[in-house]
Design an enzyme around this catalytic site. Structure first.
Site, PDB file in Angstrom:
ATOM      1  N   LEU A 142       6.338 -16.714  11.993  1.00 29.03           N
ATOM      2  CA  LEU A 142       5.232 -17.495  12.560  1.00 29.03           C
ATOM      3  C   LEU A 142       4.505 -18.278  11.470  1.00 29.03           C
ATOM      4  O   LEU A 142       4.358 -19.491  11.561  1.00 29.03           O
ATOM      5  CB  LEU A 142       4.247 -16.565  13.274  1.00 29.03           C
ATOM      6  N   GLU A 144       3.440 -20.411   8.316  1.00 33.09           N
ATOM      7  CA  GLU A 144       4.069 -21.493   7.571  1.00 33.09           C
ATOM      8  C   GLU A 144       3.295 -21.746   6.282  1.00 33.09           C
ATOM      9  O   GLU A 144       2.165 -21.272   6.126  1.00 33.09           O
ATOM     10  CB  GLU A 144       4.133 -22.753   8.436  1.00 33.09           C
ATOM     11  N   ILE A 174       7.233 -14.027   4.920  1.00 34.84           N
ATOM     12  CA  ILE A 174       7.874 -13.311   6.017  1.00 34.84           C
ATOM     13  C   ILE A 174       8.434 -11.982   5.517  1.00 34.84           C
ATOM     14  O   ILE A 174       9.401 -11.942   4.757  1.00 34.84           O
ATOM     15  CB  ILE A 174       8.996 -14.166   6.645  1.00 34.84           C
ATOM     16  N   LEU A 250       0.994 -10.128  17.162  1.00 37.17           N
ATOM     17  CA  LEU A 250       0.107  -9.881  16.028  1.00 37.17           C
ATOM     18  C   LEU A 250      -0.891  -8.782  16.348  1.00 37.17           C
ATOM     19  O   LEU A 250      -1.236  -7.969  15.474  1.00 37.17           O
ATOM     20  CB  LEU A 250      -0.626 -11.164  15.637  1.00 37.17           C
ATOM     21  N   ARG A 279      -9.964  16.788 -14.811  1.00 34.49           N
ATOM     22  CA  ARG A 279     -10.299  15.984 -15.997  1.00 34.49           C
ATOM     23  C   ARG A 279     -11.633  16.443 -16.571  1.00 34.49           C
ATOM     24  O   ARG A 279     -12.653  16.411 -15.883  1.00 34.49           O
ATOM     25  CB  ARG A 279     -10.382  14.500 -15.609  1.00 34.49           C
ATOM     26  N   ILE A 348     -13.006   6.300 -11.112  1.00 36.61           N
ATOM     27  CA  ILE A 348     -13.013   7.734 -11.397  1.00 36.61           C
ATOM     28  C   ILE A 348     -11.852   8.100 -12.320  1.00 36.61           C
ATOM     29  O   ILE A 348     -11.986   8.935 -13.217  1.00 36.61           O
ATOM     30  CB  ILE A 348     -12.975   8.537 -10.088  1.00 36.61           C
ATOM     31  N   GLU A 374      -2.071 -10.624   8.823  1.00 34.54           N
ATOM     32  CA  GLU A 374      -2.358 -10.354  10.235  1.00 34.54           C
ATOM     33  C   GLU A 374      -3.809 -10.697  10.569  1.00 34.54           C
ATOM     34  O   GLU A 374      -4.459 -10.017  11.363  1.00 34.54           O
ATOM     35  CB  GLU A 374      -2.073  -8.891  10.596  1.00 34.54           C
TER      36      GLU A 374
END
Length: 395
Positions: A142, A144, A174, A250, A279, A348, A374
């Site tokens: 769809l 372009e 695509i 979609l 950590r 973090i 989308e």
């Protein structure tokens, strides 16, 4: 045993009691796909992302055996499962990598859904069983080069040649394109926008793989070039007329993203929690600092809220009550929060957060694409704004 000083840690799904909102079948399919991701994909995903290649045909066959390709469609070898179950599958796949969820989403919610919903019986019989099994891979043409958010401006044209059709044009960004056996191509005709089922071996069809990506590297992205592609009359999707055809597809894909983006966010959060607990900074675990706990708490709240929103939309869809603007609410919120969470988790992890030894920077890079494909955040804001005000602001 836990005590008041050091209670036993829980994860975000336990914090929000998510399991109690799911049926036994939903938990089973979720856990099955989670195990598949952990055993089959996680050990390799960092390498696939780094080299920018993925064994797409091999994975498609495995995903087909797992039953997740077109799993929310009925008949033709499809599992016919609920929308919520499909969403949970998307969540677990994207918790591993957005590219894997994209493979499944484009196959099932775009290419297969288009044929299933808008195709003729012969088209369904020819393609859907093969696609459900992963023996045939589909893509959806769809977008372009100059028309993404505005698909109505497409330049790809289909012209009559007697009873046949000739397609000319270019499609861009695509997913699955270079790996596909069949492409659903949308083109402008004298009768308006129509869809065509195009075997990729058809003369004049060419797929060029997009390289030098820094996002969705574990996914095939392509440019499709159609130059005098001759198709028989029966290649047209008979039931799709106008933009309502591709836009309905979609909405199916966006629904999966609502769940998927939260999967990526959850994976980042789990990684950050584990890292912070082990950590040591200034002679105590990073998790023991108030600033770190504030970050983790805020992110956990957003992940939990996103999961609850996704489940609510899933229940609406299963009842046949989900609207387009509600999908936009989910896509806008969950992608926006997911990328913010990925970026915060990176802080973090510090310098370790930029390496592929941990999944966070990979998710953050992928979510840059998920945020805008989308439908960009701005487009979804306008969809919601139109629903609230009754005024269309797209132009």
């Amino acid at each position: 045993m836990a005590d008041e000083t050091n209670p036993t840690p829980i994860d975000v799904e336990a914090l929000f009691a998510i399991d109690g909102l799911l049926t036994d079948d939903e938990r089973e399919i979720r856990d099955t796909v989670k195990r598949f991701g952990a055993q089959r994909i996680r050990p390799h995903i960092a390498d696939w992302f780094e080299i920018g290649e993925i064994p797409v045909h091999e994975l498609a066959l495995e995903l087909g055996r797992l039953g997740v390709l077109g799993m929310h469609l009925e008949g033709y070898g499809c599992a016919g499962m609920s929308a919520t179950s499909y969403g949970l599958v998307c969540q677990e796949l994207e918790a591993v990598d957005s590219g894997i969820r994209s493979l499944v989403s484009v196959q099932g919610s775009l290419a297969m859904f288009a044929i299933h919903h808008w195709g003729g019986e012969e088209q369904k019989q020819q393609w859907l069983p093969e696609m459900a099994a992963g023996r045939a891979i589909g893509c959806f043409g769809l977008t372009e080069p100059d028309f993404g958010s505005n698909p109505g401006g497409m330049r790809t044209r289909a012209t009559r040649d007697g009873s046949d059709w000739v397609l000319n044009g270019t499609k861009m960004w695509i997913t699955n394109g270079s790996a596909a056996d069949v492409a659903v191509i949308w083109a402008r005709t004298d009768e308006g926008v129509r869809g065509f089922v195009v075997p990729t071996t058809t003369p004049g069809f060419k797929a060029n793989t997009v390289t030098h990506k820094l996002s969705l590297r574990a996914s095939v992205t392509s440019e499709l070039v159609l130059q005098d592609v001759h198709l028989p009359a029966e290649a047209m999707l008979p039931e799709a007329r106008g933009l309502s055809g591709p836009l309905s597809c979609l909405n199916e894909a966006r629904f999966g993203i609502v769940f998927g983006a939260i999967g990526a966010a959850r994976d980042c959060l789990e990684c950050a929690v584990d890292y912070a607990r082990t950590r040591e900074v200034f002679d105590k675990p990073l998790a023991g600092y108030q600033l770190t706990q504030a970050k983790l708490a805020d992110m956990a709240v957003e992940v939990g809220k996103g999961q609850l929103l996704a489940l609510h939309l899933g229940r609406l869809k299963d009842r046949g009550e989900l609207t387009g603007e509600q999908v936009s609410v989910g896509k806008l919120n969950n992608t926006r929060e997911a990328i913010a969470i990925a970026r915060q988790c990176r802080t973090i992890l510090g310098a370790n957060g930029i390496t592929l030894e941990y999944p966070v920077i990979r998710h953050a890079n992928n979510l840059e694409s998920v945020l805008t494909y989308e439908g960009t955040s701005e487009v979804h804001q306008l969809v919601i704004g139109q629903a609230l005000t009754g005024s269309k602001a797209f132009r």
